[in-house]
Design a protein around this motif. Structure first.
Motif, PDB file in Angstrom:
ATOM      1  N   GLY A  66       0.794  -1.175   0.137  1.00 49.43           N
ATOM      2  CA  GLY A  66      -0.099  -0.064   0.060  1.00 49.43           C
ATOM      3  C   GLY A  66       0.887   0.924  -0.043  1.00 49.43           C
ATOM      4  O   GLY A  66       1.992   1.206   0.566  1.00 49.43           O
ATOM      5  N   THR A  67       0.247   2.391  -0.391  1.00 51.56           N
ATOM      6  CA  THR A  67       0.992   3.586  -0.746  1.00 51.56           C
ATOM      7  C   THR A  67       0.529   4.648   0.218  1.00 51.56           C
ATOM      8  O   THR A  67       0.636   5.920  -0.129  1.00 51.56           O
ATOM      9  N   ASN A  68      -0.141   4.090   1.322  1.00 50.34           N
ATOM     10  CA  ASN A  68      -0.396   5.182   2.329  1.00 50.34           C
ATOM     11  C   ASN A  68      -1.048   4.459   3.631  1.00 50.34           C
ATOM     12  O   ASN A  68      -1.291   3.321   3.407  1.00 50.34           O
ATOM     13  N   GLY A  69      -1.062   5.216   4.885  1.00 54.62           N
ATOM     14  CA  GLY A  69      -1.529   4.832   5.964  1.00 54.62           C
ATOM     15  C   GLY A  69      -0.765   3.565   6.826  1.00 54.62           C
ATOM     16  O   GLY A  69       0.475   3.428   6.424  1.00 54.62           O
ATOM     17  N   ASP A  70      -1.405   3.192   8.069  1.00 55.73           N
ATOM     18  CA  ASP A  70      -0.474   2.344   8.610  1.00 55.73           C
ATOM     19  C   ASP A  70      -1.174   0.878   8.524  1.00 55.73           C
ATOM     20  O   ASP A  70      -2.448   0.618   8.267  1.00 55.73           O
ATOM     21  N   SER A  71      -0.127  -0.219   8.725  1.00 56.89           N
ATOM     22  CA  SER A  71      -0.806  -1.589   8.754  1.00 56.89           C
ATOM     23  C   SER A  71       0.056  -2.309  10.020  1.00 56.89           C
ATOM     24  O   SER A  71       1.112  -1.594  10.340  1.00 56.89           O
ATOM     25  N   PHE A  72      -0.684  -3.168  10.346  1.00 56.80           N
ATOM     26  CA  PHE A  72      -0.298  -3.854  11.806  1.00 56.80           C
ATOM     27  C   PHE A  72      -0.282  -5.428  11.669  1.00 56.80           C
ATOM     28  O   PHE A  72      -0.928  -6.135  11.046  1.00 56.80           O
ATOM     29  N   VAL A  73       1.118  -5.813  12.247  1.00 60.30           N
ATOM     30  CA  VAL A  73       1.265  -7.180  12.394  1.00 60.30           C
ATOM     31  C   VAL A  73       1.136  -7.482  13.872  1.00 60.30           C
ATOM     32  O   VAL A  73       1.982  -6.757  14.922  1.00 60.30           O
ATOM     33  N   ILE A  74      -0.173  -8.280  14.523  1.00 60.60           N
ATOM     34  CA  ILE A  74      -0.321  -8.202  15.785  1.00 60.60           C
ATOM     35  C   ILE A  74      -0.095  -9.680  16.257  1.00 60.60           C
ATOM     36  O   ILE A  74      -0.910 -10.610  15.867  1.00 60.60           O
ATOM     37  N   GLY A  75       0.947  -9.981  16.998  1.00 62.08           N
ATOM     38  CA  GLY A  75       0.982 -11.356  17.519  1.00 62.08           C
ATOM     39  C   GLY A  75       1.546 -12.326  16.308  1.00 62.08           C
ATOM     40  O   GLY A  75       2.062 -11.919  15.320  1.00 62.08           O
ATOM     41  N   GLY A  76       1.449 -13.641  16.534  1.00 60.50           N
ATOM     42  CA  GLY A  76       1.742 -14.706  15.391  1.00 60.50           C
ATOM     43  C   GLY A  76       3.162 -14.975  15.652  1.00 60.50           C
ATOM     44  O   GLY A  76       3.984 -14.451  16.687  1.00 60.50           O
ATOM     45  N   GLY A  77       3.692 -15.571  14.572  1.00 57.34           N
ATOM     46  CA  GLY A  77       5.117 -16.121  14.647  1.00 57.34           C
ATOM     47  C   GLY A  77       5.457 -16.663  13.302  1.00 57.34           C
ATOM     48  O   GLY A  77       4.629 -16.853  12.329  1.00 57.34           O
ATOM     49  N   ALA A  78       7.014 -16.729  12.964  1.00 59.41           N
ATOM     50  CA  ALA A  78       7.232 -17.472  11.751  1.00 59.41           C
ATOM     51  C   ALA A  78       8.866 -17.956  12.100  1.00 59.41           C
ATOM     52  O   ALA A  78       9.390 -17.619  12.983  1.00 59.41           O
ATOM     53  N   LYS A  79       8.952 -18.988  11.205  1.00 59.91           N
ATOM     54  CA  LYS A  79      10.282 -19.587  11.265  1.00 59.91           C
ATOM     55  C   LYS A  79      11.029 -19.643   9.912  1.00 59.91           C
ATOM     56  O   LYS A  79      10.410 -19.478   8.801  1.00 59.91           O
ATOM     57  N   SER A  80      12.234 -19.793   9.891  1.00 63.14           N
ATOM     58  CA  SER A  80      12.985 -20.053   8.675  1.00 63.14           C
ATOM     59  C   SER A  80      12.683 -19.017   7.637  1.00 63.14           C
ATOM     60  O   SER A  80      12.346 -19.453   6.541  1.00 63.14           O
ATOM     61  N   ALA A  81      13.295 -17.842   7.937  1.00 58.52           N
ATOM     62  CA  ALA A  81      13.381 -16.959   6.788  1.00 58.52           C
ATOM     63  C   ALA A  81      14.790 -16.571   6.620  1.00 58.52           C
ATOM     64  O   ALA A  81      15.297 -15.796   7.132  1.00 58.52           O
ATOM     65  N   SER A  82      15.334 -17.092   5.452  1.00 55.41           N
ATOM     66  CA  SER A  82      16.584 -16.911   5.224  1.00 55.41           C
ATOM     67  C   SER A  82      16.861 -15.403   4.736  1.00 55.41           C
ATOM     68  O   SER A  82      17.922 -14.909   4.974  1.00 55.41           O
ATOM     69  N   ASP A  83      15.967 -14.668   4.287  1.00 57.89           N
ATOM     70  CA  ASP A  83      16.189 -13.214   3.753  1.00 57.89           C
ATOM     71  C   ASP A  83      15.625 -12.494   4.905  1.00 57.89           C
ATOM     72  O   ASP A  83      16.167 -11.937   5.667  1.00 57.89           O
TER      73      ASP A  83
END
Length: 402
Positions: A272-289
């Motif tokens: 998106g080209t304006n405004g706010d985005s949110f990541v709330i909680g959660g998780g992730a594994k194995s991101a080489s980049d």
């Protein structure tokens, strides 16, 4: 387990006396108060549950709100968003954040939280109170009383037109919760995915595992598993591997309690080209980049997130076809074996703000990597790590290494 949805009505009286003139008797004006509260347990799993609360103002406009209730079965709030929630014993208080305190008559706002329960009983609260007035079932206006006042007549001020301000970036508080523990959720079922799922409004996966799409490589040509329209929300999803190009946000979006078993290319891309985005909680594994890729403009807020074995938690694109000023606010995250927390491009005015960062196996983890952004087709130049230089905002006390 049956999920519970309860609706409550709130009514009460508030007064604000007004008078004008010399030696006159005036009738006090009283504000009508009232609201409706919709409390819905949206999902429930072993030891945990998610809830959405919608507050509708039925009375006169208010500029701030505080909602209180009591749990009867030992439930505890563990994570929250779009409100600041505190709990003392069974008593819970939710207070508006800066962007949702004002409610006109008929307007509503929603907030949510995750909580823990005893795996036996999870009843909804029996009543709520808004700004100290208990739910009674309607809109009420207090009885006026005569007020005698002495004042000189004062002309009523005339409201003048206010020019529309030029949009500027202002800080938006990140929805926060308790520090993530690194405990991975248990799936409630499996959903087979054969192509991109388009999301408008809210998509609640109920903690099911969605799989699979793409080839698990780092190719940026892969399709996303979920494509979110502007303003969309995705929540309570476990994304299996391969996950293609993860989640795409075409505009402002909220990614809540979403877990990636193996990131592959990117967990989510903000376009998106304006405004706010949110990541709330959660998780992730194995991101080489990197886990989160920011290609558009605006601000990405990341809170309450857990990640393990990653390159970067966040990267502002350094060689996209269009260059933007980008911002990230990272609060209350737990990172295990991360190379960097964030990477930004200082020549484009990017900023990164860090609070409550906990690093496991993080003695060599870089906090804020600074780059010179370049045109598409070239590679950004790494300049080093920043701190307190107008781009990277944090202090030593914001970082815990263990």
């Amino acid at each position: 387990m049956k999920l519970r949805h309860r609706r409550f009505w709130l009514a009460g009286a508030g007064a604000a006396a007004v008078a004008a003139g010399s030696l006159v008797t005036a009738t006090a004006a009283h504000a009508a108060t009232g609201c409706r509260v919709d409390y819905a347990v949206t999902n429930q799993w072993q030891g945990g549950f998610g809830t959405n609360v919608t507050v509708t103002n039925l009375g006169d406009a208010i500029s701030s709100w505080k909602l209180t209730w009591s749990f009867s079965a030992g439930q505890q709030v563990t994570q929250f968003w779009n409100a600041t929630i505190t709990q003392s014993g069974s008593q819970v208080t939710a207070v508006n954040v800066s962007y949702n305190g004002s409610l006109a008559t008929g307007a509503n706002t929603a907030f949510g939280f995750n909580g823990s329960w005893n795996n036996s009983s999870n009843p909804a609260p029996s009543s709520f109170a808004l700004n100290g007035v208990t739910c009674t079932g309607g809109v009420a206006t207090g009885s006026p009383s005569p007020t005698r006042t002495t004042a000189s007549p004062t002309p009523s001020p005339t409201r003048s037109a206010t020019p529309t301000p030029t949009p500027t970036r202002s800080p938006t508080p990140t929805p926060t919760g308790s520090t993530p523990t690194g405990t991975w959720p248990t799936k409630t079922g499996d959903v087979s995915v054969s192509g991109t799922i388009s999301v408008t409004g809210t998509f609640d996966g109920g903690m099911k595992r969605y799989c699979c799409i793409g080839d698990g490589s780092q190719s940026e040509s892969q399709d996303p598993m979920f494509d979110l329209a502007d303003g969309a929300t995705i929540k309570n999803v476990i994304i299996g591997s391969p996950a293609g190009d993860g989640v795409h946000c075409e505009g402002r979006c909220t990614i809540q309690n979403v877990w990636w078993e193996d990131v592959g290319e990117d967990a989510a891309t903000f376009k998106g080209t304006n405004g706010d985005s949110f990541v709330i909680g959660g998780g992730a594994k194995s991101a080489s980049d990197k886990v989160f890729q920011h290609n558009g403009s605006g601000t990405v807020h990341i809170s309450g997130f857990y990640a393990q074995t990653i390159g970067k938690l966040y990267r502002a694109c350094g060689n996209c076809s269009t260059s933007y000023e980008r911002h990230v606010v990272i609060d209350n995250v737990l990172l295990d074996s991360a190379s960097y927390v964030a990477g930004i491009n200082i020549n484009w005015g990017d900023t990164a703000t860090f609070t409550r960062i906990t690093l496991i196996n993080g003695s060599k983890t870089h906090i804020c990597a600074e780059y010179t952004g370049v045109a598409k087709g070239s590679e950004p130049t790494y300049l080093g790590d920043g701190m307190g230089d107008g781009h990277c905002f944090f202090s030593a006390s914001d970082i815990t290494r263990r």
